[in-house]
Scaffold this active site. Structure first.
Site, short mmCIF file in Angstrom:
data_model
loop_
_atom_site.label_atom_id
_atom_site.label_comp_id
_atom_site.label_asym_id
_atom_site.label_seq_id
_atom_site.Cartn_x
_atom_site.Cartn_y
_atom_site.Cartn_z
N TYR A 186 0.85 -1.20 0.00
CA TYR A 186 0.00 0.00 0.00
C TYR A 186 0.89 1.25 0.00
CZ TYR A 186 -2.94 3.77 1.85
OH TYR A 186 -3.57 4.97 2.05
N1 LIG Z 1 -8.89 7.48 5.53
C1 LIG Z 1 -7.62 7.60 5.89
O1 LIG Z 1 -7.27 7.57 7.09
C2 LIG Z 1 -6.54 7.79 4.86
C3 LIG Z 1 -5.22 7.94 5.32
C4 LIG Z 1 -4.21 8.12 4.38
C5 LIG Z 1 -4.51 8.19 3.03
N2 LIG Z 1 -5.79 8.02 2.62
C6 LIG Z 1 -6.06 8.10 1.18
O2 LIG Z 1 -7.14 8.97 0.96
C7 LIG Z 1 -7.90 8.55 -0.16
C8 LIG Z 1 -9.37 8.39 0.20
O3 LIG Z 1 -9.47 7.43 1.24
P1 LIG Z 1 -10.85 7.07 1.95
O4 LIG Z 1 -10.54 6.83 3.38
O5 LIG Z 1 -11.90 8.02 1.56
O6 LIG Z 1 -11.09 5.62 1.29
P2 LIG Z 1 -12.41 4.99 0.62
O7 LIG Z 1 -12.06 3.57 0.35
O8 LIG Z 1 -13.60 5.28 1.45
O9 LIG Z 1 -12.53 5.80 -0.73
C9 LIG Z 1 -11.86 5.43 -1.92
C10 LIG Z 1 -12.89 5.38 -3.04
O10 LIG Z 1 -12.18 5.03 -4.23
C11 LIG Z 1 -12.95 4.10 -4.97
N3 LIG Z 1 -12.04 3.25 -5.72
C12 LIG Z 1 -11.19 2.31 -5.25
N4 LIG Z 1 -10.52 1.74 -6.26
C13 LIG Z 1 -10.95 2.34 -7.39
C14 LIG Z 1 -10.63 2.18 -8.77
N5 LIG Z 1 -9.72 1.30 -9.15
N6 LIG Z 1 -11.26 2.96 -9.67
C15 LIG Z 1 -12.20 3.88 -9.28
N7 LIG Z 1 -12.56 4.05 -7.99
C16 LIG Z 1 -11.93 3.29 -7.07
C17 LIG Z 1 -13.71 3.28 -3.93
O11 LIG Z 1 -14.92 2.73 -4.46
C18 LIG Z 1 -13.96 4.31 -2.83
O12 LIG Z 1 -15.25 4.85 -2.89
C19 LIG Z 1 -7.23 7.27 -0.66
O13 LIG Z 1 -6.35 7.62 -1.69
C20 LIG Z 1 -6.45 6.79 0.55
O14 LIG Z 1 -5.35 5.99 0.18
C21 LIG Z 1 -6.82 7.83 3.50
#
Ligand SMILES: NC(=O)c1ccc[n+]([C@@H]2O[C@H](COP(=O)([O-])OP(=O)(O)OC[C@H]3O[C@@H](n4cnc5c(N)ncnc54)[C@H](O)[C@@H]3O)[C@@H](O)[C@H]2O)c1
Length: 337
Positions: A153
């Protein structure tokens, strides 16, 4: 009216960001593959809430579907692109590493390629505190080396940052990569600690606490995070040849309109204290199962958020107890418990 393309608009952060942008008068074009990594109903409901707004449109498709993505981007011609869609989750990357390669490498490349073609004014990409990997010097600052990822990741997220740098350099595409630190709040992700702990406490089932609770996280409230993103949209990285004196600690690339910014609360909280806060809010005690450290996990994260403050004048400020209360209230309402 400015148009923003938000990938991952049905996700936890994408939903909150889209909502904030719509409220502020932007037109939002959502793009989300509605993957089944966790309950798709939650994603559908987030999109349904956004769809009540006349300035919101959404496409349900994968980033890997380049033809579809390109069609959407060229039709919308967004000035701003916020790329949040990803295969998220640290632990799942041990189980299904290929999902990370598909979404985060191929998907992010496709998105950057579209941003270049459409000539976006500013591309903003979500990265993660996980890129600090095995670093032990705290708090984590953007200028620290981030070359020791502990999971695929983290490796794919770091790869996204460096692919974006190359495009920023070659094509003059202004790009900001943000590194998020453990985001939490209403409509949160079912695979994350706050969700799992709240569910366990309210259902009276055991909760698993890794490293015996000797874990520290810089918990960042989603409302604060979204506000920081909103402000960073306006902090377009200049081309280094036109940059003025800059701000202290700036990570502006010497060769490209590109920088990396942490978005974190700036405090580290012990996991055991986090559980105490959830118990207090739920009015019940947890059945705590203390487990060893999990493979790929880091014992602590803590953000140096001085660059965020220098660029935007803003730093996250929601107290943990208040953010947890808002999540528990949402959870109880959503699940009727
Ligand atoms: N939530 C956290 O604590 C956190 C921390 C660090 C980084 N992030 C990053 O922030 C971003 C958003 O995270 P989140 O917590 O909202 O996650 P989430 O999983 O709720 O949202 C990600 C969205 O992307 C969509 N998705 C996944 N793969 C896909 C693909 N191949 N094509 C199109 N859509 C796709 C999913 O359906 C989902 O709705 C991500 O990039 C994640 O890596 C989140």
């Amino acid at each position: 009216m400015q148009t923003v393309l938000v990938t991952g608009s049905a996700g936890f952060i994408g939903y909150h960001l889209s909502e904030c942008l719509l409220r502020q008068g932007f037109s939002v074009v959502g793009y989300d593959g509605m993957t089944d990594y966790y309950d798709v109903a939650l994603k559908q409901q987030r999109h349904a809430l956004l769809s009540a707004h006349p300035q919101f449109t959404a496409t349900e498709a994968l980033l890997e579907d380049f033809a579809r993505l390109r069609e959407v981007v060229l039709a919308a011609r967004p000035e701003i692109i916020v790329h949040l869609a990803a295969q998220a989750g640290v632990r799942y990357s041990l189980e299904n590493p290929r999902a990370y390669v598909d979404a985060n490498l191929v998907g992010t490349f496709n998105l950057i390629e579209c941003a270049r073609e459409v000539g976006a004014r500013h591309l903003l990409i979500a990265s993660t505190s996980s890129v600090y990997g095995a670093n032990t010097a705290m708090p984590f600052a953007e200028g620290d080396k981030a070359d020791t990822p502990l999971t695929l990741y983290a490796a794919t997220k770091k790869a996204g940052e460096v692919m974006a740098h190359a495009y920023a350099h070659l094509h003059g595409l202004p790009t900001t990569c943000f590194r998020f630190f453990t985001v939490y709040g209403p409509w949160g992700r079912p695979d994350m600690a706050l969700f799992k702990f709240t569910r366990g406490i309210l259902e009276g089932t055991p909760i698993e606490i890794y490293n015996g609770g000797e874990m520290y996280r810089d918990f960042t409230y989603v409302g604060d995070l979204v506000r920081a993103i909103r402000l960073l949209i306006d902090a377009v990285p200049p081309h280094p040849s036109n940059a003025g004196p800059g701000v202290p600690g700036d990570t502006l690339s010497p060769v490209a309109p590109y920088r990396v910014v942490n978005i974190g609360n700036g405090q580290k909280v012990r996991l055991a204290d986090f559980v105490d806060a959830i118990e207090a809010e739920c009015g019940r005690k947890a059945d705590r199962r203390l487990l060893p450290m999990q493979p790929g996990d880091v014992p602590a994260t803590w953000a140096d958020n001085r660059l965020l403050k220098a660029l935007t004048g803003y730093a996250p400020q929601t107290p943990l107890r208040e953010g947890v209360a808002r999540f528990v209230a949402w959870y109880r309402d959503y699940y009727g418990v």
